[in-house]
Design an enzyme around this catalytic site. Structure first.
Site, PDB file in Angstrom:
ATOM      1  N   ASP A 237       0.735  -1.195   0.170  1.00  0.00           N
ATOM      2  CA  ASP A 237       0.082   0.116  -0.145  1.00  0.00           C
ATOM      3  C   ASP A 237       0.768   1.177   0.065  1.00  0.00           C
ATOM      4  O   ASP A 237       1.956   1.303   0.342  1.00  0.00           O
ATOM      5  CB  ASP A 237      -1.062  -0.041   1.312  1.00  0.00           C
ATOM      6  CG  ASP A 237      -2.115  -0.972   1.122  1.00  0.00           C
ATOM      7  OD1 ASP A 237      -2.298  -1.685  -0.003  1.00  0.00           O
ATOM      8  OD2 ASP A 237      -2.890  -0.876   2.171  1.00  0.00           O
TER       9      ASP A 237
ATOM     10  N   HIS B  61      -7.058   3.666   1.160  1.00  0.00           N
ATOM     11  CA  HIS B  61      -6.097   4.143   2.318  1.00  0.00           C
ATOM     12  C   HIS B  61      -6.874   4.455   3.731  1.00  0.00           C
ATOM     13  O   HIS B  61      -7.885   4.898   3.914  1.00  0.00           O
ATOM     14  CB  HIS B  61      -5.552   5.560   1.977  1.00  0.00           C
ATOM     15  CG  HIS B  61      -4.367   6.319   2.917  1.00  0.00           C
ATOM     16  ND1 HIS B  61      -3.334   5.291   3.071  1.00  0.00           N
ATOM     17  CD2 HIS B  61      -4.293   7.242   3.510  1.00  0.00           C
ATOM     18  CE1 HIS B  61      -2.816   6.171   3.936  1.00  0.00           C
ATOM     19  NE2 HIS B  61      -3.001   7.381   4.305  1.00  0.00           N
TER      20      HIS B  61
END
Length: 269
Positions: free
Chosen positions: A10, A119
């Site tokens: 990520d 996120h």
């Protein structure tokens, strides 16, 4: 039969150390997917290099963190969650943010994302998830990307703090997202692994990773947040470096073999 697990890094585009770490691990075959902050300060500079790798590339929807000093202020995650669950979310603002982020991703890669996630998992929140699904339908028709599912994987051997955090993340929208994805014919990973408090250094991350690999089932997704450097940075930066070191270690191959796990692309599921 081996268990196919998507290993997803990520925050690509947040800074150069993260980008370099993702590219290095992709080249090593240690990660199979990378989630991009398409308005991040280093995304445009490094997207072409990422696009040349044999991995899945996703859009990491961001509604909760300003990525540099010049970026538009963002609400805190707690404020965003409260707004979403009390029906006070500014849907026009969310729609504008999604348009900008999808546009930037498509401009960089010339194609749709392979998958969508969030996120801090914001893509699953009430209001947000409806607008994300609308974007997918409007932009991509019948060829829509995957969605990240956040329901926790098996938690055998996982410490209580991490187990509670994994369950809370799942409780914030995984069930509704899964139902809507199924209704719309969208594919998702099976369950989510990799949730922890981003602390503890290499030894603790290695211990957690071995537990996640033991708990993994075919089709699960293991998220990670590695960065190439960060030894001199803040605690989060140092932990990102710790993740990189563990994921790059030759021992990882032994751990995967011992648990019957292999790193897999989305298309294999």
């Amino acid at each position: 039969m081996s268990k196919r697990v998507i290993v997803c890094g990520d925050d690509f585009g947040m800074n150069a150390d993260i980008d370099e770490g993702m590219i290095a691990l992709a080249d090593m075959g240690r990660i199979s997917a990378v989630s991009c902050l398409s308005l991040g300060p280093t995304f445009a500079d490094n997207a072409a290099r990422l696009g040349a790798r044999n991995i899945d590339i996703g859009l990491h929807v961001n509604l909760s963190e300003a990525l540099d000093a010049r970026a538009e202020p963002m609400p805190s995650l707690s404020k965003l969650i409260v707004s979403a669950y009390t029906g006070r979310l500014d849907l026009n603002w969310v729609r504008t943010q999604l348009n900008s982020q999808f546009d930037a991703f498509e401009a960089a890669f010339g194609r749709a994302p392979d998958y969508i996630d969030g996120h801090q998992h914001v893509h699953q929140l009430p209001g947000v998830r409806d607008l994300v699904l609308a974007q997918l339908k409007q932009r991509f028709g019948d060829h829509r990307p995957w969605l990240r599912q956040t329901a926790p994987g098996m938690l055998s051997g996982i410490p209580m703090k991490e187990s509670i955090k994994a369950r809370i993340i799942g409780a914030l929208g995984s069930g509704a997202l899964a139902r809507q994805a199924s209704r719309d014919g969208l594919r998702t990973n099976r369950r989510l692994l990799g949730v922890y408090g981003f602390d503890g250094g290499k030894r603790r991350y290695a211990d957690l990773l071995q537990n996640w690999l033991f708990n993994a089932r075919d089709g699960d997704l293991l998220m990670c947040h590695p960065a190439m450097n960060g030894q001199e940075g803040n605690a989060m930066s140092r932990q990102r470096r710790a993740e990189f070191d563990v994921l790059a270690s030759p021992k990882l191959g032994d751990w995967m073999s011992a648990n019957g796990v292999r790193v897999s692309r989305l298309a294999a599921h």
